[in-house]
Design an enzyme around this catalytic site. Structure first.
Site, PDB file in Angstrom:
ATOM      1  N   THR A 322       0.848  -1.190   0.000  1.00 11.32           N
ATOM      2  CA  THR A 322       0.000   0.000   0.000  1.00 11.32           C
ATOM      3  C   THR A 322       0.881   1.235   0.000  1.00 11.32           C
ATOM      4  O   THR A 322       1.926   1.267   0.653  1.00 11.32           O
ATOM      5  CB  THR A 322      -0.946   0.010   1.225  1.00 11.32           C
ATOM      6  OG1 THR A 322      -1.763   1.192   1.183  1.00 11.32           O
ATOM      7  CG2 THR A 322      -0.173  -0.004   2.531  1.00 11.32           C
ATOM      8  N   HIS A 374       2.340 -11.613  14.167  1.00 12.27           N
ATOM      9  CA  HIS A 374       3.402 -12.227  14.977  1.00 12.27           C
ATOM     10  C   HIS A 374       3.076 -13.677  15.356  1.00 12.27           C
ATOM     11  O   HIS A 374       3.938 -14.404  15.840  1.00 12.27           O
ATOM     12  CB  HIS A 374       3.610 -11.398  16.246  1.00 12.27           C
ATOM     13  CG  HIS A 374       4.994 -11.503  16.809  1.00 12.27           C
ATOM     14  ND1 HIS A 374       5.937 -12.384  16.333  1.00 12.27           N
ATOM     15  CD2 HIS A 374       5.606 -10.846  17.833  1.00 12.27           C
ATOM     16  CE1 HIS A 374       7.057 -12.264  17.016  1.00 12.27           C
ATOM     17  NE2 HIS A 374       6.880 -11.333  17.950  1.00 12.27           N
TER      18      HIS A 374
END
Length: 411
Positions: A322, A374
């Site tokens: 993006t 994560h």
């Protein structure tokens, strides 16, 4: 009478929303003419007429309708009305003979304005007196509307200077509009990504000098040869592809209790469209050259901005890029595009002081950000991935072009 039903715009989509009717009840439509725009939770699509005839609408704009539901009727026995034949021009009438001008009347004496009638009693009410004292407004300057010219609280408020936190009687409008189905779905996905992933963001900076030099040297020849510009997106896409191969965990997703890793790179490119955020996918970016990436970016961005993008073109990406820099963003933490596990945020390019070969120099620098899940990507992989992107962008000739820019750019 033909019943037009909502077709299925894609797998797993059961409901759409009538965004806008392009015709009205009683209009004659031709087969394949676009009669409506419908929003799904992934894209805006046009609804074509299935036959020619007079149309009768059966759903309102903004209404949610199920796939297979009747939204309009088409009378296929009707024929188009013939165009109206223009009437013959009317014969102009003879000009009117002007009448003799009337004699001017003597000017009247100017009216002497009367002095405003003073208030009978400008004594403010206790509430008005307190307001005027706080705002340091003399009572003699306020016209009272109370009985006998008494200054009311409302008179004092209207005469008051605006102060922080106090409504001043000015225009205070608000508008309310229903969000499109696409915008609502984007909102749900963003909240879901924040709540259901262990999202972290790591940052780095990229010296864009080498890319600037390559574009300055080759962009004109590239545009003339391939009819597409040599932008930054091809460099970033190919740098991401290389980094994904070095750190395949970033190109993975969680599916239940399984970790799914892909050996291909379908890169989603976030694009701001008229209906909100669109994320078309560059398929198998690992097989594309600079020319191939730039051509595909241009094609998908144009289709997204024109509202022609399809659900299939926005489904199945493995990683997202993006670019908030086009709007002036200096730094941000992009939100993961689920079920993907990583997203790279580009930002604006600003001349900044950096150290190069022990000397402080001014260079065009971009901050980059990698947000990652994560749960599946550890710190070593996330940081290593972003460093690999940085290395490729700062040394594109050796790493992305095999030492031969002309060959890589197909010039």
């Amino acid at each position: 009478m033909l019943e037009m039903k909502v077709p299925s715009p894609g797998e797993s989509i059961t409901e759409v929303e009538i965004a806008r009717w392009l015709v009205k009840t009683g209009d004659y439509v031709t087969k394949d003419q676009a009669v409506a725009e419908v929003d799904s939770d992934k894209a805006t699509l046009e609804l074509p007429a299935e036959a020619s005839g007079i149309i009768t609408l059966q759903a309102e704009e903004g209404e949610a309708v199920k796939v297979g539901q009747v939204v309009c009727l088409i009378d296929t026995t009707a024929v188009p009305t013939a165009p109206t034949v223009p009437t013959a021009p009317t014969v102009p009438t003879a000009p009117t003979v002007p009448t003799a001008p009337t004699a001017p009347t003597a000017p009247t004496a100017p009216t002497v304005p009367t002095a405003p009638t003073p208030s009978v009693d400008r004594v403010p009410s206790p509430a008005a007196r307190k307001i005027l004292a706080e705002r340091e407004i003399p009572a003699s300057t306020v016209v009272g509307t109370g009985k006998g010219g008494r200054i009311t609280k409302d008179d004092a408020l209207k005469a008051s200077k605006p102060s922080m936190g106090t409504p001043t009687g000015g225009v205070r409008r608000e508008t309310r509009a229903k969000m499109s189905m696409l915008r609502r779905k984007v909102a749900e996905r963003l909240v879901s990504a924040k709540n259901e992933t262990a999202m972290l963001t790591t940052f780095n900076e990229v010296d864009m000098t080498a890319i600037y030099q390559l574009r300055a040297e080759y962009k004109d020849a590239f545009k003339e040869r391939h009819n597409v510009g040599l932008g930054f997106m091809s460099f970033f896409t190919l740098a991401v592809v290389r980094a994904l191969k070095l750190f395949p965990d970033v190109n993975s997703m969680i599916d239940g209790q399984d970790k799914v890793t892909y050996d291909f790179c379908d890169i989603s490119i976030a694009v701001s469209g008229p209906k909100g955020l669109m994320v078309p996918v560059i398929r198998n970016a690992e097989n594309l050259s600079f020319r191939g990436v730039e051509a595909e970016v241009k094609r998908l961005a144009t289709r997204a901005r024109d509202g022609q993008i399809t659900v299939d073109e926005m489904t199945g990406g493995t990683f997202t890029i993006t670019n908030g820099g086009v709007f002036g963003s200096m730094l941000s933490t992009p939100i993961i595009n689920p079920p993907q596990s990583g997203i790279l945020g580009m930002h604006n390019i600003v001349d900044r002081p950096i150290v190069r070969n022990g000397q402080i120099v001014i260079a065009p620098v971009m901050y980059v950000a990698l947000s990652y899940d994560h749960r599946i990507i550890d710190g070593r992989e996330s940081v290593g991935f972003l460093v690999a992107v940085k290395e490729a962008l700062e040394n594109p000739v050796e790493i992305l072009m095999n030492g031969n820019p002309k060959q890589a750019l197909e010039l």
